[in-house]
Design an enzyme around this catalytic site. Structure first.
Site, mmCIF file in Angstrom:
data_model
loop_
_atom_site.group_PDB
_atom_site.id
_atom_site.type_symbol
_atom_site.label_atom_id
_atom_site.label_comp_id
_atom_site.label_asym_id
_atom_site.label_seq_id
_atom_site.Cartn_x
_atom_site.Cartn_y
_atom_site.Cartn_z
ATOM 1 N N GLU A 44 55.543 57.718 80.480
ATOM 2 C CA GLU A 44 56.746 56.998 80.903
ATOM 3 C C GLU A 44 56.422 55.952 81.966
ATOM 4 O O GLU A 44 56.787 54.777 81.853
ATOM 5 C CB GLU A 44 57.783 57.982 81.437
ATOM 6 C CG GLU A 44 59.021 57.342 82.036
ATOM 7 C CD GLU A 44 59.931 56.766 80.976
ATOM 8 O OE1 GLU A 44 60.035 55.514 80.920
ATOM 9 O OE2 GLU A 44 60.522 57.541 80.218
ATOM 10 N N ASP A 55 56.529 51.843 81.618
ATOM 11 C CA ASP A 55 57.414 51.046 82.468
ATOM 12 C C ASP A 55 56.654 49.939 83.191
ATOM 13 O O ASP A 55 57.060 48.779 83.179
ATOM 14 C CB ASP A 55 58.109 51.943 83.501
ATOM 15 C CG ASP A 55 59.164 52.841 82.888
ATOM 16 O OD1 ASP A 55 59.545 52.607 81.730
ATOM 17 O OD2 ASP A 55 59.607 53.782 83.569
ATOM 18 N N SER A 65 63.436 53.725 76.830
ATOM 19 C CA SER A 65 62.547 53.516 77.972
ATOM 20 C C SER A 65 61.607 52.342 77.724
ATOM 21 O O SER A 65 61.035 51.798 78.672
ATOM 22 C CB SER A 65 61.726 54.774 78.240
ATOM 23 O OG SER A 65 62.545 55.829 78.678
ATOM 24 N N GLY A 75 79.246 40.476 67.557
ATOM 25 C CA GLY A 75 79.829 40.651 68.880
ATOM 26 C C GLY A 75 79.331 41.926 69.525
ATOM 27 O O GLY A 75 78.339 42.525 69.100
#
Length: 547
Positions: A264, A268, A463, A524
């Site tokens: 993770e 990131d 993530s 939209g």
């Protein structure tokens, strides 16, 4: 924003008198998946680290200012407050600070540390004294998977009535925190999808190769929790492996960063730096339950106490709304409004369970902080090699909050979706009047990540989407900073206004769960991909024209 003031009054009303002039501030939430109450009890002399959140002043005015400085049509657009100005605005009354301080000292609290705004006070206290102060027995709770443990009250706690008037909640008593795990899919699963690397993402989102940060005032950050760390050697390997031109050195690390790298954290930091090329990047790490603390709460306290912080934060963290108390969520929401007033963009992954499903299987389960009206929530897409446009990723978190009402900036777009969608779930499955999310989306499948020097293709989850979109926001901020203008700050009023026309609309795919197809993408805004994915070239021209 009057609607938030009304909500605050409603939440305060949720507190109830138990007996003897004591007030229960929060219901006890469910522990969460994997957690159980251990058979042994904590030692009564064990010392806990706790936090009291004092009730803030002028919250309605704060939210009004945060919205004005974030709305391009306002004369106050871009005139963000300093941390000191925000602190002065929300500072609790002297009477509140005095009463809470005396209450804690009476129960032998030590090492009391007040936030700059005096709206949080952290302290340590023996288990026996905590139980007496809150009239609640404490238990050891343990996670069967990670073997993490914490000391928590598994039932409601109470405080004296005169203290309850000045306190929102006591932190590190109920919640244990969670983290969103990325998925690693097989190469077979990914064979027909676009593989995500810096080069492919820049091409997909219309970023020319010559773009890079030039302003020394720019900065971005990832918020990391629960023992998720990165290694510089992984960054070096990632940039070498992908032949990328971005900076491969983190400008600043706050908090712990040791031990094995986590997928993770590696994801990131690698992708916010790859997308926000050469933007100075912070890694803001918050210790986990080994300190008996709620990591998310400690992070927002840290940001509030720091005058000079990055303009953009990427957050891949969430809990089910049903596992948190309304008082806690409302207070965290106000902390996000404080960041908005300061011109900080908070981008949050929308979750990887589609619409989610409550424990009874009777309704969808929204995620927090994805459901906060003061963050920009990023859903997920996939890109099939045989198709020109992106589709909604079936795991993309999306839906409607059961706690926060729909904010004014999104009502028109959301009402259009509700009135035109041909695939709406049954009305009893979701709260159509709640804050709707996600706001935007980005690719969330097929990412190449290097962690502990091991290249890992096929990483997936929202993530992936959050740092991808965050890095692009940082590039947009660079344009404005070079012009001598303010950073974009809280993005949603701008996104739901004219900037929506500069995104790539996603019109195919759904986010199923709970024996339902969930919400399906359409022209939209929709509750699986929001307003769409970034088109940097078009967005850049537009934000450069803003005041």
């Amino acid at each position: 924003m009057r609607v938030y003031a009304a909500l605050t009054l409603l939440l305060v009303g949720c507190a109830h008198v138990v007996s003897g002039g004591r007030i229960a501030l929060e219901r006890a939430p469910a522990l969460g998946a994997g957690w159980h109450v251990a058979s042994e009890l904590p030692h009564r002399d064990h010392v806990l680290s706790l936090t009291v959140a004092l009730r803030q002043e002028n919250v309605e005015e704060l939210e009004h200012i945060a919205l004005e400085v974030s709305t391009p049509s306002s004369s106050r657009y871009g005139k963000h407050l300093s941390a000191e100005q925000v602190n002065s605005l929300v500072r609790p009354t002297r009477d509140a600070v005095s009463r809470v301080s005396a209450w804690l000292r009476a129960h032998r609290a030590i090492r009391m540390q007040w936030s700059n705004a005096e709206d949080f006070v952290s302290f340590t206290m023996r288990v026996a004294d905590v139980e007496r102060m809150l009239d609640a027995p404490l238990h050891i709770v343990r996670n069967a998977g990670s073997n993490d443990e914490a000391i928590r009250a598994v039932h409601e706690y109470t405080v004296p009535e005169d203290i309850a008037a000045h306190v929102d909640f006591v932190g590190h008593i109920h919640r244990v925190g969670s983290e969103r795990n990325v998925q690693v899919l097989s190469e077979t699963d990914e064979a027909n999808k676009l593989g995500a690397t810096p080069h492919s993402l820049w091409s997909l989102y219309n970023i020319s190769k010559s773009v890079e940060n030039k302003s020394p005032k720019n900065a971005q950050a990832v918020a990391s929790f629960l023992k998720q760390y990165f290694h510089k050697s992984d960054l070096d390997e990632f940039f070498a492996l992908t032949d990328w031109h971005g900076a491969n050195s983190v400008a600043k690390v706050i908090g712990p960063d040791f031990g094995l790298a986590g997928v993770e954290a590696s994801l990131d930091i690698e992708y916010i730096m790859a997308m926000g090329a050469k933007v100075p990047t912070w890694f803001w790490s918050t210790g986990g339950l080994t300190q008996g603390q709620e990591p998310f709460l400690k992070w927002i306290e840290g940001v509030a106490n720091t005058s000079d912080v990055p303009h953009v934060f990427s957050v891949s963290y969430g809990d089910d709304e049903d596992s948190l108390s309304p008082a806690y969520m409302q207070r965290v929401n106000t902390e996000f409004a404080k960041m908005a007033a300061r011109g900080i963009s908070i981008l949050v992954a929308s979750g990887d369970s589609g619409v989610g499903c409550n424990q009874k299987g009777t309704a969808f389960e929204p995620s927090f902080p994805a459901s906060s009206p003061w963050v920009t929530t990023v859903g997920g897409t996939i890109k099939w090699l045989t198709k020109h446009a992106e589709d909604a990723n079936s795991i993309s978190g999306g839906g409607f909050s059961t706690v926060f009402p729909a904010p004014s900036y999104q009502r028109k777009a959301v009402n259009a979706f509700l009135s035109t969608s041909k695939h709406l779930p049954k009305s009893n499955m979701f709260n159509a009047s709640g804050r709707a999310y996600p706001d935007v989306a980005a690719l969330s499948s097929g990412f190449l990540v290097v962690s502990n020097l091991v290249p890992m293709p096929g990483v997936a989850g929202t993530s992936c989407a959050a740092p991808t979109f965050s890095g692009i926001v940082s590039l947009l901020n660079d344009i404005r900073l070079q012009q001598g203008k303010a950073p974009l700050g809280f993005l949603n009023p701008l996104l739901y206004g004219e900037l929506a026309g500069h995104l790539n609309d996603v019109t195919n795919g759904c986010n199923p769960n709970c024996n339902s197809d969930g919400f399906c993408a359409q022209s939209g805004w929709d509750a699986s991909t929001g307003l769409g994915t970034p088109n940097y070239g078009s967005m850049a021209d537009f934000v450069a024209s803003l005041p």
